[in-house]
Write an enzyme that holds these catalytic residues in place. Structure first.
Site, PDB file in Angstrom:
ATOM      1  N   ASN A  45     -54.196  44.093  -9.406  1.00 12.02           N
ATOM      2  CA  ASN A  45     -54.603  45.096 -10.401  1.00 12.02           C
ATOM      3  C   ASN A  45     -53.370  45.754 -10.993  1.00 12.02           C
ATOM      4  O   ASN A  45     -52.257  45.547 -10.511  1.00 12.02           O
ATOM      5  CB  ASN A  45     -55.464  46.178  -9.737  1.00 12.02           C
ATOM      6  CG  ASN A  45     -56.924  45.751  -9.575  1.00 12.02           C
ATOM      7  OD1 ASN A  45     -57.367  44.788 -10.189  1.00 12.02           O
ATOM      8  ND2 ASN A  45     -57.642  46.480  -8.753  1.00 12.02           N
ATOM      9  N   HIS A  92     -65.006  42.885 -13.291  1.00 11.97           N
ATOM     10  CA  HIS A  92     -63.965  42.234 -14.111  1.00 11.97           C
ATOM     11  C   HIS A  92     -64.565  41.271 -15.138  1.00 11.97           C
ATOM     12  O   HIS A  92     -63.982  40.222 -15.433  1.00 11.97           O
ATOM     13  CB  HIS A  92     -62.958  41.477 -13.232  1.00 11.97           C
ATOM     14  CG  HIS A  92     -62.178  42.354 -12.315  1.00 11.97           C
ATOM     15  ND1 HIS A  92     -60.955  42.883 -12.632  1.00 11.97           N
ATOM     16  CD2 HIS A  92     -62.456  42.831 -11.073  1.00 11.97           C
ATOM     17  CE1 HIS A  92     -60.499  43.618 -11.620  1.00 11.97           C
ATOM     18  NE2 HIS A  92     -61.406  43.610 -10.663  1.00 11.97           N
ATOM     19  N   HIS A 109     -58.966  33.446  -6.571  1.00 13.59           N
ATOM     20  CA  HIS A 109     -59.344  33.669  -5.177  1.00 13.59           C
ATOM     21  C   HIS A 109     -58.103  34.082  -4.383  1.00 13.59           C
ATOM     22  O   HIS A 109     -57.147  33.291  -4.324  1.00 13.59           O
ATOM     23  CB  HIS A 109     -59.916  32.359  -4.612  1.00 13.59           C
ATOM     24  CG  HIS A 109     -60.583  32.519  -3.281  1.00 13.59           C
ATOM     25  ND1 HIS A 109     -60.250  33.498  -2.381  1.00 13.59           N
ATOM     26  CD2 HIS A 109     -61.585  31.819  -2.707  1.00 13.59           C
ATOM     27  CE1 HIS A 109     -61.003  33.393  -1.309  1.00 13.59           C
ATOM     28  NE2 HIS A 109     -61.835  32.374  -1.486  1.00 13.59           N
TER      29      HIS A 109
END
Ligand code: HDE
Length: 731
Positions: free
Chosen positions: A149, A76, A340
């Protein structure tokens, strides 16, 4: 930028300038605040002499420059981000105690970063890849990160395989090729040995992996998470982001061309939409499953290669996110933001999905190397709005100056502070799940159906979507040089659908061979693969409409970009008329001409050119309009790039309109190039009948006013796939 916006900006800048003038902060200084007298010359022994080591100003500047780069994200790396806010529609108290999901009046600030996965920071936005969709909610109970995603499933079931997956997809280590592409041997070698990846492969080979824009793609939390309410009752939850502009994609041919014309296409699109006040919006949706229903599906809710079909559990839309501000500084915000999945708030919790569990370790660890130490939470973009009190101290780049002698707990010298918070004071309580079982290195038998949902996805695609998927697989496997890998892959595809495998194999000029005893390393060595298939359940679906983009309802043309193709002598009223109609419908009409600058319309008016054919192509637009004007059309006819512009738009199944003499240009550019577009005959000499193509709006004798509504309807459809099917099989 709208006028009042730019006026406001100017006023702001003027006010800032005058404040700076007064405080003297317009002077160039060193990092220590010393005003610099000369930034053009280093300190030398004589004007032609050597530079002196003493030049601390030069040394500071160069040293800082030498250290400007930090390690890019291992995955990413390429991304773009924006600020905004989230608001829940109504209280979700019965489902979760998360405070930001209680009060519709509360606007929770968010920072959202979109990304590709495999490419480096400088790679093209247009790679065939999953897109990251990471949202940081700055809630009053602390930061909550939903790190998802644009595809609802993942390649692997267990985190232990992630480094292998990423090594396989990244450029091959001996020659660092190819960049940002999965079309190479190591990726397909790995995949052809990983049956569990087949569902994700269907998604990444579909057009979902080449979105039209970040603003027009869905987002998914992927894993099953848990909502927990104030009474401690837990329910399973899957998160969805639904874009209000609809879900749209590019064609692979477009993606390849855009990579050359504007590799920042997605980044630019997001930036420009926000600058223009066209704020992107998504609704947050949830699928809720009661704990008692955990076993009711023919797949395991903990398996991240499976989705819950929307037909089985509907997506309930619970709130809306709006992105309304671009970052001020790419590095400080987009590059340094640290997401996170373990940044949680009370009321949201994990499940035992083994991919999620592994992620909980990885994200802090990666920030330590990327952002240089344990204090990355103090970087402004990562700072929670909620107050921080703990006994963590010191370390690289510590910003906080903690006062007093107490940095331990329990204590009396600090009045017992900071204290633990009970649940009713907002303290986080992990969901008290019962965990029977032995310590094993094993995959659950319920994880071994690797093909049913891949087949469901394939069956649910419309005809053009299936064709694009076949072509993508042919492209990718066509780039694989090792033939046994191609064979294994085609064998694997035949487990999903024989027709799919046959079509892919045909393009590769090879037969479909049955792969005996599919290699599946996650089955225990002494296990029989037959034992590792879940039993078929009554819930099995034939098709899921929600999986197809083409079948999704289409609404309006908000923010769509239409190219108005012109040269000097164009019918000025037609240009203005179409621009006004498009803007009134929420779209944009941009003037594309044979050169830059401005041009003279037939009525003498001057038109500002937005784009020149030298730097653009129709792949950067959603539709094309060709107005009349004798002189303009004959100039366009003499310009090969103008013909190609419309031919591409035609091949990419976009809406095209022409009025007046513009129709003759369309006929000459498209009709002559694609005789098979004629309905019925390849040899007919008379003007062609375009009326069967819902995306072509031609009106030699009408003004834009008369055709605008039809053209807008055609743009709304996004693409006219019947054209592609017709072109592929001319009668
Ligand atoms: Fe990530 N992933 N990931 N991932 N991921 C990272 O964290 C990792 C996975 C996702 O815009 C890294 O800060 C492991 C699934 C996004 O900054 C790293 C596993 C999903 C982003 C990492 C996964 C994601 C990352 C690299 C398997 C969708 C970009 C830089 C167990 C639900 C966030 C970083 C941003 C980034 C590890 C699998 C989404 C290395 C070990 C599944 C959107 O920590």
């Amino acid at each position: 930028m709208p006028k009042d916006r730019s006026k406001r900006e100017n006023e702001k800048t003027a006010a800032l300038d005058s404040a700076r003038e007064k405080s003297g902060d317009h002077f160039l200084t060193t990092d220590q605040g010393l005003r610099i007298n000369d930034d053009q010359n280093s300190l030398k022994a004589g004007a032609r002499g050597p530079t002196l080591l003493e030049d601390f100003i030069l040394r500071e500047k160069i040293t800082h420059f030498d250290h400007e780069r930090i390690p890019e994200r291992v995955v990413h790396a390429r991304g773009a981000a924006a600020h905004g806010y989230f608001q829940v529609y109504k209280s979700l108290a019965s489902l979760t105690r998360a405070k930001f999901l209680q009060d519709p009046q509360v606007k929770t600030p968010v920072f959202v970063r979109f990304s590709t996965v495999a490419g480096s920071r400088g790679s093209s936005d247009l790679a065939r890849d999953a897109r990251g969709f990471a949202v940081k909610f700055y809630t009053e109970e602390g930061n909550y990160d939903l790190v998802g995603n644009n595809i609802p499933v993942f390649f692997i079931q267990d985190a232990v395989k992630f480094p292998d997956l990423v090594h396989a997809v990244k450029p091959e280590p001996h020659h660092e090729m190819p960049q940002a592409a999965s079309a190479h041997d190591t990726f397909w070698d790995f995949i052809s040995l990983m049956p569990e990846s087949m569902h994700m492969i269907m998604w990444v080979m579909s057009d979902r992996a080449i979105p039209r824009s970040f603003r027009m793609m869905e987002g998914f939390g992927v894993h099953t998470f848990r909502f927990v309410n104030a009474k401690g009752v837990g329910r399973f939850v899957k998160f969805h982001w639904k874009p209000l502009l609809g879900v749209h994609s590019l064609l692979w041919d477009e993606a390849q061309k855009i990579s050359g014309l504007d590799p920042d296409f997605h980044r630019r699109d997001l930036w420009e939409a926000i600058e223009a006040g066209q704020y992107p919006e998504w609704e947050l949706g949830v699928q809720i499953v009661e704990e008692k229903d955990e076993q009711k599906f023919d797949f395991d809710l903990l398996d991240p290669t499976k989705l819950i079909p929307e037909e089985l559990v509907p997506v309930v839309r619970i709130g809306k996110m709006t992105l309304d501000r671009n970052p001020d500084n790419f590095f400080a915000e987009t590059e340094q933001v640290a997401f996170h999945p373990g940044h949680l708030v009370p009321g949201i919790d994990f499940t035992n999905d083994p991919l999620l569990q592994g992620r909980l370790f990885s994200y802090t660890d990666t920030q330590l190397i990327r952002l240089g130490g344990p204090n990355f939470h103090e970087i402004p973009i990562n700072r929670p709005l909620a107050p921080l009190h703990n006994n963590q101290r010191d370390g690289h780049m510590r910003q906080t100056i903690n006062s007093g002698p107490v940095s331990y707990q329990p204590n009396t010298l600090g009045g017992g502070c900071p204290m633990q918070a009970k649940a009713d004071m907002g303290g986080f309580l992990s969901y008290a799940e019962r965990l029977p079982g032995s310590k094993v290195r094993e995959r659950s038998k319920s994880f071994f159906d690797h093909f049913s949902q891949a087949a469901l996805f394939w069956r649910s695609q419309s005809e053009p979507e299936q064709e694009h998927l076949v072509q993508a697989l042919q492209f990718e496997l066509g780039k694989v040089e090792n033939l046994p890998i191609r064979e294994r892959m085609v064998g694997m595809l035949s487990q999903i659908d024989k027709g799919l495998a046959g079509r892919v194999a045909e393009g590769l000029g090879m037969p479909v061979k049955r792969i005996e005893g599919l290699l599946n390393l996650s089955i225990p060595a002494d296990g029989d693969p037959k034992d590792f298939q879940p039993k078929r359940a009554v819930t099995s679906l034939d098709k899921s409409a929600a999986l197809s983009m083409v079948l999704a309802p289409k609404e309006g043309i908000q923010t769509r970009k239409v190219a108005i193709l012109v040269a000097d002598g164009v019918d000025g009223e037609a240009v203005k008329g179409m621009q006004m109609a498009l803007v009134a419908a929420g779209g944009q009409g941009k003037i594309v001409a044979t050169r830059s600058g401005s041009l003279k319309a037939a009525n003498g008016s001057e038109l500002k050119i937005d784009f020149s054919l030298l730097t653009t192509g129709s792949v950067l637009f959603d539709a094309v309009y060709i107005p009349g004007g004798e002189q303009s059309v004959s100039a366009l006819l003499r310009t090969p790039k103008a013909r190609m512009f419309v031919q591409d738009a035609y091949l990419h199944c976009k809406a095209i309109a022409a009025t007046g003499k513009g129709v003759a240009f369309f006929e000459a550019a498209v009709g002559a190039a694609y005789p098979e577009a004629e309905h019925g005959s390849k040899t007919r000499q008379t003007p062609k009948d375009w009326s069967q193509d819902s995306g072509i709006v031609l009106a030699p004798d009408s003004s834009p006013k008369q055709i605008a509504a039809r053209f807008i309807k055609a743009i709304e459809m996004h693409r006219h796939w019947a054209r592609e099917i017709r072109l592929a099989s001319p009668s």
